[in-house]
Design a protein around this motif. Structure first.
Motif, PDB file in Angstrom:
ATOM      1  N   LEU A  70       0.842  -1.191   0.000  1.00 16.48           N
ATOM      2  CA  LEU A  70       0.000   0.000   0.000  1.00 16.48           C
ATOM      3  C   LEU A  70       0.877   1.240   0.000  1.00 16.48           C
ATOM      4  O   LEU A  70       1.962   1.251   0.586  1.00 16.48           O
ATOM      5  N   SER A  71       0.398   2.276  -0.634  1.00 15.89           N
ATOM      6  CA  SER A  71       1.124   3.545  -0.638  1.00 15.89           C
ATOM      7  C   SER A  71       1.088   4.172   0.758  1.00 15.89           C
ATOM      8  O   SER A  71       0.358   3.719   1.650  1.00 15.89           O
ATOM      9  N   SER A  72       1.864   5.214   0.928  1.00 17.30           N
ATOM     10  CA  SER A  72       1.861   5.923   2.214  1.00 17.30           C
ATOM     11  C   SER A  72       0.465   6.434   2.551  1.00 17.30           C
ATOM     12  O   SER A  72      -0.005   6.306   3.687  1.00 17.30           O
ATOM     13  N   TRP A  73      -0.214   7.000   1.542  1.00 19.56           N
ATOM     14  CA  TRP A  73      -1.559   7.513   1.772  1.00 19.56           C
ATOM     15  C   TRP A  73      -2.528   6.393   2.141  1.00 19.56           C
ATOM     16  O   TRP A  73      -3.266   6.508   3.126  1.00 19.56           O
ATOM     17  N   ALA A  74      -2.523   5.328   1.369  1.00 18.96           N
ATOM     18  CA  ALA A  74      -3.442   4.219   1.640  1.00 18.96           C
ATOM     19  C   ALA A  74      -3.164   3.594   3.001  1.00 18.96           C
ATOM     20  O   ALA A  74      -4.092   3.253   3.740  1.00 18.96           O
ATOM     21  N   MET A 132      -7.675  12.274  16.543  1.00 24.59           N
ATOM     22  CA  MET A 132      -7.302  11.728  15.251  1.00 24.59           C
ATOM     23  C   MET A 132      -6.473  12.720  14.446  1.00 24.59           C
ATOM     24  O   MET A 132      -5.474  12.358  13.812  1.00 24.59           O
ATOM     25  N   PHE A 133      -6.870  13.999  14.469  1.00 26.30           N
ATOM     26  CA  PHE A 133      -6.079  14.998  13.758  1.00 26.30           C
ATOM     27  C   PHE A 133      -4.670  15.107  14.353  1.00 26.30           C
ATOM     28  O   PHE A 133      -3.702  15.305  13.622  1.00 26.30           O
ATOM     29  N   LYS A 134      -4.550  14.957  15.662  1.00 23.75           N
ATOM     30  CA  LYS A 134      -3.217  14.980  16.266  1.00 23.75           C
ATOM     31  C   LYS A 134      -2.412  13.744  15.881  1.00 23.75           C
ATOM     32  O   LYS A 134      -1.209  13.829  15.639  1.00 23.75           O
ATOM     33  N   ASP A 135      -3.082  12.604  15.805  1.00 21.42           N
ATOM     34  CA  ASP A 135      -2.375  11.357  15.466  1.00 21.42           C
ATOM     35  C   ASP A 135      -1.887  11.334  14.029  1.00 21.42           C
ATOM     36  O   ASP A 135      -1.012  10.527  13.690  1.00 21.42           O
ATOM     37  N   THR A 136      -2.430  12.212  13.168  1.00 18.52           N
ATOM     38  CA  THR A 136      -1.968  12.214  11.778  1.00 18.52           C
ATOM     39  C   THR A 136      -0.483  12.548  11.678  1.00 18.52           C
ATOM     40  O   THR A 136       0.152  12.241  10.654  1.00 18.52           O
ATOM     41  N   SER A 137       0.074  13.163  12.715  1.00 16.95           N
ATOM     42  CA  SER A 137       1.513  13.462  12.698  1.00 16.95           C
ATOM     43  C   SER A 137       2.346  12.188  12.623  1.00 16.95           C
ATOM     44  O   SER A 137       3.500  12.215  12.184  1.00 16.95           O
ATOM     45  N   LEU A 138       1.766  11.055  13.046  1.00 11.87           N
ATOM     46  CA  LEU A 138       2.488   9.785  12.989  1.00 11.87           C
ATOM     47  C   LEU A 138       2.691   9.309  11.556  1.00 11.87           C
ATOM     48  O   LEU A 138       3.531   8.433  11.300  1.00 11.87           O
ATOM     49  N   ALA A 139       1.936   9.854  10.622  1.00 11.45           N
ATOM     50  CA  ALA A 139       2.077   9.445   9.223  1.00 11.45           C
ATOM     51  C   ALA A 139       3.442   9.818   8.656  1.00 11.45           C
ATOM     52  O   ALA A 139       3.838   9.297   7.609  1.00 11.45           O
ATOM     53  N   THR A 177       6.102   8.813   9.742  1.00 14.75           N
ATOM     54  CA  THR A 177       6.944   7.609   9.834  1.00 14.75           C
ATOM     55  C   THR A 177       6.883   6.768   8.563  1.00 14.75           C
ATOM     56  O   THR A 177       7.754   5.922   8.355  1.00 14.75           O
ATOM     57  N   VAL A 178       5.864   6.991   7.732  1.00 11.09           N
ATOM     58  CA  VAL A 178       5.777   6.261   6.460  1.00 11.09           C
ATOM     59  C   VAL A 178       5.968   7.222   5.287  1.00 11.09           C
ATOM     60  O   VAL A 178       5.490   6.973   4.179  1.00 11.09           O
ATOM     61  N   ALA A 179       6.661   8.311   5.572  1.00 12.16           N
ATOM     62  CA  ALA A 179       7.065   9.283   4.547  1.00 12.16           C
ATOM     63  C   ALA A 179       5.895   9.997   3.883  1.00 12.16           C
ATOM     64  O   ALA A 179       6.030  10.471   2.748  1.00 12.16           O
ATOM     65  N   LEU A 208       1.944  17.644   7.830  1.00 14.27           N
ATOM     66  CA  LEU A 208       2.496  18.870   8.405  1.00 14.27           C
ATOM     67  C   LEU A 208       3.824  18.635   9.122  1.00 14.27           C
ATOM     68  O   LEU A 208       4.801  19.365   8.912  1.00 14.27           O
ATOM     69  N   LEU A 209       3.890  17.631   9.990  1.00 14.27           N
ATOM     70  CA  LEU A 209       5.120  17.386  10.732  1.00 14.27           C
ATOM     71  C   LEU A 209       6.265  16.984   9.810  1.00 14.27           C
ATOM     72  O   LEU A 209       7.413  17.402  10.007  1.00 14.27           O
ATOM     73  N   LYS A 210       5.976  16.165   8.797  1.00 14.44           N
ATOM     74  CA  LYS A 210       7.010  15.737   7.854  1.00 14.44           C
ATOM     75  C   LYS A 210       7.582  16.936   7.111  1.00 14.44           C
ATOM     76  O   LYS A 210       8.805  17.063   6.944  1.00 14.44           O
ATOM     77  N   GLU A 211       6.701  17.829   6.642  1.00 19.23           N
ATOM     78  CA  GLU A 211       7.165  19.010   5.927  1.00 19.23           C
ATOM     79  C   GLU A 211       7.975  19.911   6.855  1.00 19.23           C
ATOM     80  O   GLU A 211       8.993  20.494   6.449  1.00 19.23           O
ATOM     81  N   ALA A 212       7.542  20.030   8.113  1.00 18.31           N
ATOM     82  CA  ALA A 212       8.280  20.857   9.060  1.00 18.31           C
ATOM     83  C   ALA A 212       9.651  20.265   9.362  1.00 18.31           C
ATOM     84  O   ALA A 212      10.649  20.992   9.466  1.00 18.31           O
ATOM     85  N   THR A 213       9.714  18.954   9.486  1.00 17.80           N
ATOM     86  CA  THR A 213      10.996  18.293   9.729  1.00 17.80           C
ATOM     87  C   THR A 213      11.940  18.473   8.555  1.00 17.80           C
ATOM     88  O   THR A 213      13.135  18.741   8.734  1.00 17.80           O
TER      89      THR A 213
END
Length: 224
Positions: free
Chosen positions: A90-94, A161-168, A170-172, A176-181
């Motif tokens: 599955l893709s990162s999104w899926a 759930m919106f807060k937990d989306t930051s965990l995404a 980890t799968v690239a 928001l957190l990925k872009e900030a990092t």
């Protein structure tokens, strides 16, 4: 280097703002998709648990117990990194939508179950006396009342759930957190991370206050 230049550098924040907004849109889309799917599946699971055949009830109970006990990150990693060993890629999104929707559905199922069970059994008896079929009773009598009960806890689950989306990240997935990092690494400055935190705060704080308002309103109506 001063505290302002280190954590609130205006030039760095301005330069990283397009990436942060792009990540926020992905976060918003990911959260909405996961919540919509999770709530719909959770309602179905709660109805199966309450009114389905006994074997299906046990399956529903097992589903909600297992996925409320597992951390979101574990489910996400299992879907993204473990399923390929079974030939399922599955893709990162899926992967992210699937993982978050599964967790959201488990919590939503429990919320719906408690809301439905809070409706007096006399409502079913009265509807039965009027000759209403069971499904029509659920749709027209029970669920409209239960939804009012579950709105505050369901809104709280949506915030989580919106807060937990930051965990995404980890799968690239470029949320928001990925872009900030990525911006933090590019500019060698933590200001983009502070910017991401502010975006989360601006977006989620009104929802947190809404939860408190709904809880107070429900308690007021309940005591009347």
């Amino acid at each position: 280097m001063s505290l302002i230049d280190t954590f609130f550098n205006p030039d760095v924040i301005a330069s990283s703002l397009p990436a942060l907004l792009r990540g926020f849109l992905n976060t918003l889309l990911l959260g909405i998709m996961s919540i919509v799917i999770g709530i719909a599946v959770g309602l179905l699971i709660s109805l199966v648990r309450l009114y389905g055949p006994r074997p299906l009830r046990w399956i529903a109970i097992g589903y909600t117990d297992i996925f409320r006990a597992l951390p979101v990150l574990v489910v996400l990693i299992l879907i993204y990194y473990a399923l390929p060993f079974l030939g399922i890629r599955l893709s990162s999104w899926a992967s992210a939508v699937t993982a978050f929707a599964i967790i959201m559905s488990a919590y939503s199922a429990e919320v719906f179950r408690s809301g439905i069970e809070s409706i007096p059994k006399g409502q079913f008896e009265a509807a039965h006396a009027l000759g209403l079929p069971f499904l029509l009773t659920l749709r027209k009598v029970v669920l409209p009342q239960a939804i009012r009960v579950v709105i505050p806890p369901m809104t709280s689950n949506c915030v989580s759930m919106f807060k937990d989306t930051s965990l995404a990240s980890t799968v690239a997935l470029p949320e928001l957190l990925k872009e900030a990092t990525n911006a933090q690494s590019l500019y060698a400055n933590p200001s983009p991370l502070i910017g991401a935190a502010l975006v989360y705060l601006i977006f989620l704080w009104p929802m947190v206050r809404l939860v408190s308002l709904l809880e107070r309103r429900f308690q007021t109506e309940k005591t009347r």
